[in-house]
Design a protein around this motif. Structure first.
Motif, PDB file in Angstrom:
ATOM      1  N   ALA A  48     -33.148 -26.116  10.023  1.00 36.84           N
ATOM      2  CA  ALA A  48     -34.771 -25.747  10.108  1.00 36.84           C
ATOM      3  C   ALA A  48     -34.937 -24.575  10.880  1.00 36.84           C
ATOM      4  O   ALA A  48     -34.179 -24.575  12.231  1.00 36.84           O
ATOM      5  CB  ALA A  48     -35.498 -27.154  10.635  1.00 36.84           C
ATOM      6  N   SER A  49     -35.726 -23.691  10.403  1.00 34.98           N
ATOM      7  CA  SER A  49     -35.799 -22.623  11.467  1.00 34.98           C
ATOM      8  C   SER A  49     -37.025 -22.819  12.484  1.00 34.98           C
ATOM      9  O   SER A  49     -37.647 -24.024  12.179  1.00 34.98           O
ATOM     10  CB  SER A  49     -36.466 -21.297  10.484  1.00 34.98           C
ATOM     11  N   SER A  50     -37.352 -21.880  13.382  1.00 36.28           N
ATOM     12  CA  SER A  50     -38.434 -22.274  14.104  1.00 36.28           C
ATOM     13  C   SER A  50     -39.893 -22.218  13.363  1.00 36.28           C
ATOM     14  O   SER A  50     -40.781 -22.597  13.925  1.00 36.28           O
ATOM     15  CB  SER A  50     -38.560 -20.859  15.288  1.00 36.28           C
ATOM     16  N   SER A  51     -39.956 -21.736  12.197  1.00 38.25           N
ATOM     17  CA  SER A  51     -41.281 -21.726  11.595  1.00 38.25           C
ATOM     18  C   SER A  51     -41.193 -22.772  10.751  1.00 38.25           C
ATOM     19  O   SER A  51     -42.248 -22.880   9.989  1.00 38.25           O
ATOM     20  CB  SER A  51     -41.299 -20.310  10.610  1.00 38.25           C
ATOM     21  N   GLY A  52     -40.154 -23.700  10.646  1.00 37.90           N
ATOM     22  CA  GLY A  52     -40.361 -24.998   9.845  1.00 37.90           C
ATOM     23  C   GLY A  52     -39.611 -25.035   8.476  1.00 37.90           C
ATOM     24  O   GLY A  52     -39.097 -25.931   7.907  1.00 37.90           O
ATOM     25  N   PHE A  53     -39.379 -23.904   7.856  1.00 34.48           N
ATOM     26  CA  PHE A  53     -38.562 -23.704   6.868  1.00 34.48           C
ATOM     27  C   PHE A  53     -36.966 -23.778   7.082  1.00 34.48           C
ATOM     28  O   PHE A  53     -36.436 -23.412   8.073  1.00 34.48           O
ATOM     29  CB  PHE A  53     -38.892 -22.166   5.984  1.00 34.48           C
ATOM     30  N   ALA A  54     -36.222 -24.388   6.190  1.00 39.53           N
ATOM     31  CA  ALA A  54     -34.986 -24.712   6.244  1.00 39.53           C
ATOM     32  C   ALA A  54     -34.182 -23.934   5.278  1.00 39.53           C
ATOM     33  O   ALA A  54     -34.584 -23.238   4.283  1.00 39.53           O
ATOM     34  CB  ALA A  54     -34.685 -26.236   5.820  1.00 39.53           C
ATOM     35  N   VAL A  55     -32.845 -23.533   5.720  1.00 29.83           N
ATOM     36  CA  VAL A  55     -31.928 -22.548   5.079  1.00 29.83           C
ATOM     37  C   VAL A  55     -30.799 -23.357   4.818  1.00 29.83           C
ATOM     38  O   VAL A  55     -30.455 -24.016   5.771  1.00 29.83           O
ATOM     39  CB  VAL A  55     -31.616 -21.321   5.950  1.00 29.83           C
ATOM     40  N   PRO A  56     -30.400 -23.508   3.762  1.00 30.02           N
ATOM     41  CA  PRO A  56     -29.094 -24.210   3.238  1.00 30.02           C
ATOM     42  C   PRO A  56     -27.927 -23.534   3.974  1.00 30.02           C
ATOM     43  O   PRO A  56     -27.660 -22.245   4.040  1.00 30.02           O
ATOM     44  CB  PRO A  56     -28.846 -24.335   1.678  1.00 30.02           C
ATOM     45  N   THR A  57     -26.911 -24.314   4.546  1.00 29.53           N
ATOM     46  CA  THR A  57     -25.658 -23.699   4.994  1.00 29.53           C
ATOM     47  C   THR A  57     -24.345 -24.433   4.652  1.00 29.53           C
ATOM     48  O   THR A  57     -24.514 -25.615   4.371  1.00 29.53           O
ATOM     49  CB  THR A  57     -25.775 -23.780   6.689  1.00 29.53           C
ATOM     50  N   GLU A  58     -23.285 -23.855   4.875  1.00 26.92           N
ATOM     51  CA  GLU A  58     -22.135 -24.281   4.539  1.00 26.92           C
ATOM     52  C   GLU A  58     -21.479 -25.114   5.804  1.00 26.92           C
ATOM     53  O   GLU A  58     -21.695 -24.330   7.125  1.00 26.92           O
ATOM     54  CB  GLU A  58     -20.967 -23.570   3.848  1.00 26.92           C
ATOM     55  N   PRO A  59     -20.550 -26.087   6.065  1.00 20.95           N
ATOM     56  CA  PRO A  59     -19.652 -26.333   7.303  1.00 20.95           C
ATOM     57  C   PRO A  59     -19.134 -25.257   7.758  1.00 20.95           C
ATOM     58  O   PRO A  59     -18.285 -24.797   6.970  1.00 20.95           O
ATOM     59  CB  PRO A  59     -19.192 -27.580   6.879  1.00 20.95           C
ATOM     60  N   LEU A  60     -19.140 -24.963   9.001  1.00 23.73           N
ATOM     61  CA  LEU A  60     -18.364 -23.957   9.706  1.00 23.73           C
ATOM     62  C   LEU A  60     -16.873 -24.159   9.168  1.00 23.73           C
ATOM     63  O   LEU A  60     -16.103 -23.134   9.113  1.00 23.73           O
ATOM     64  CB  LEU A  60     -18.734 -23.861  11.159  1.00 23.73           C
ATOM     65  N   ARG A  61     -16.380 -25.144   9.354  1.00 29.65           N
ATOM     66  CA  ARG A  61     -14.962 -25.466   9.191  1.00 29.65           C
ATOM     67  C   ARG A  61     -14.290 -25.164   7.785  1.00 29.65           C
ATOM     68  O   ARG A  61     -13.269 -24.947   7.506  1.00 29.65           O
ATOM     69  CB  ARG A  61     -14.745 -27.168   9.168  1.00 29.65           C
TER      70      ARG A  61
END
Length: 313
Positions: A48-61
């Motif tokens: 979740a961003s500071s504005s409430g919208f979420a961004v999909p991410t991959e695991p860093l590993r």
């Protein structure tokens, strides 16, 4: 093919994601996929961003071999991360060719101990907080970005673009970096040594006419820049211009021009080897003596002392 991994933490600011645009445009300029890009978080999944919208991410590993690691935080410095989170970030940072803490992302580097003994910067509003919380870091709160070896830190969010364009220049050369900056419609490329303070931003006129006159002044500093010249650019009489200028900026035209010249002179002292006489001439001071007087009045030091200090740093 260098892989750029952008790591998000909860509450990150969306504007920080714009840094990837410079890498994307570098691929466009060189007409090949020179960089590959990925957005990650330690655990993966939506962040979740500071504005409430979420961004999909991959695991860093799962990022594989990372060339450039960009750490992004939010409008406020991130809280102290869990030990396991810091350990995973540290492992990724150690294996990457270079790492950057963009804006408050610099606090993540500080929490990992990667800024100890190094010069670093962050948003000016949180520089004291970093200085107090991490006494081992040599915080410089009046810099757009700082590059110390493989570690980069930057000021406010828009400075992230300056950092990435500088990285592109190191990888692909000045011509590509200049072309990327042009495509980003960056008014001018800011160097790392440039101050976070902006005289144009402080003046902030409300009308297009006064703004146009200020832009003319900044781009024609070697001109006399009399009230008559600026009034002509603004399509006003000198009297109308002077009255409107003071009402909108709180300063006289002469004072504003002096401050613009001072700012430009300091930048030239930081980033060039021009003689002091050449600097004074290029930014429109009558002579070196006049420039010295203005430096003493504003900084309490002559220009040559500031240049020595900046070169030592």
């Amino acid at each position: 093919m260098p892989h750029v991994a952008m790591v998000l933490t909860p509450g990150f600011q969306f504007l920080a994601l714009g840094a990837q645009a410079a890498f994307e445009l570098a691929n466009v300029v060189v007409e090949e996929p020179f960089y590959t890009l990925g957005i990650y978080s330690v655990e993966g999944g939506p962040v979740a961003s500071s504005s409430g919208f979420a961004v999909p991410t991959e695991p860093l590993r799962d990022a594989g071999t990372v060339d450039t690691l960009l750490l992004m935080a939010g409008l406020m410095p991130p809280p102290l991360q869990e030990a396991s989170t810091l350990a995973e970030l540290h492992a990724a940072a150690e294996s990457a060719r270079r790492i950057a803490g963009l804006c408050t992302g610099a606090f993540l580097l500080a929490q990992m101990g990667l800024l100890d003994g190094r010069r670093a910067t962050t948003h000016w509003a949180y520089a004291r907080l970093m200085r107090d919380g991490f006494p081992g870091v040599r915080v410089e709160d009046d810099r757009i970005f700082i590059n110390e070896g493989k570690v980069w830190t930057s000021a406010g969010l828009t400075a992230g673009l300056d950092v990435v364009v500088a990285m592109v220049e190191k990888d692909l050369g000045q011509d590509v970096a200049r072309s990327v900056a042009r495509r980003l419609v960056m008014h001018h490329r800011r160097t790392g040594g440039q101050s976070q303070h902006s005289e144009m931003l402080d003046l902030a006129p409300s009308s297009d006419r006064i703004q146009k006159a200020l832009i003319h002044a900044r781009t024609h500093l070697s001109n006399p820049l009399t009230v008559e010249e600026l009034a002509e650019v603004a399509a006003l009489s000198p009297r109308q211009f002077s009255r409107a200028f003071r009402a909108e900026t709180g300063q006289s035209p002469a004072k504003a021009v002096e401050q613009l010249r001072l700012e430009a002179a300091r930048l030239l002292l930081e980033d060039t080897r021009h003689s002091l006489e050449a600097v004074a001439r290029e930014v429109g001071f009558i002579d070196l003596r006049r420039m010295r007087e203005v430096f003493m009045r504003n900084y309490g030091q002559p220009p040559q002392a500031l240049r020595r200090m900046m070169r030592t740093a």
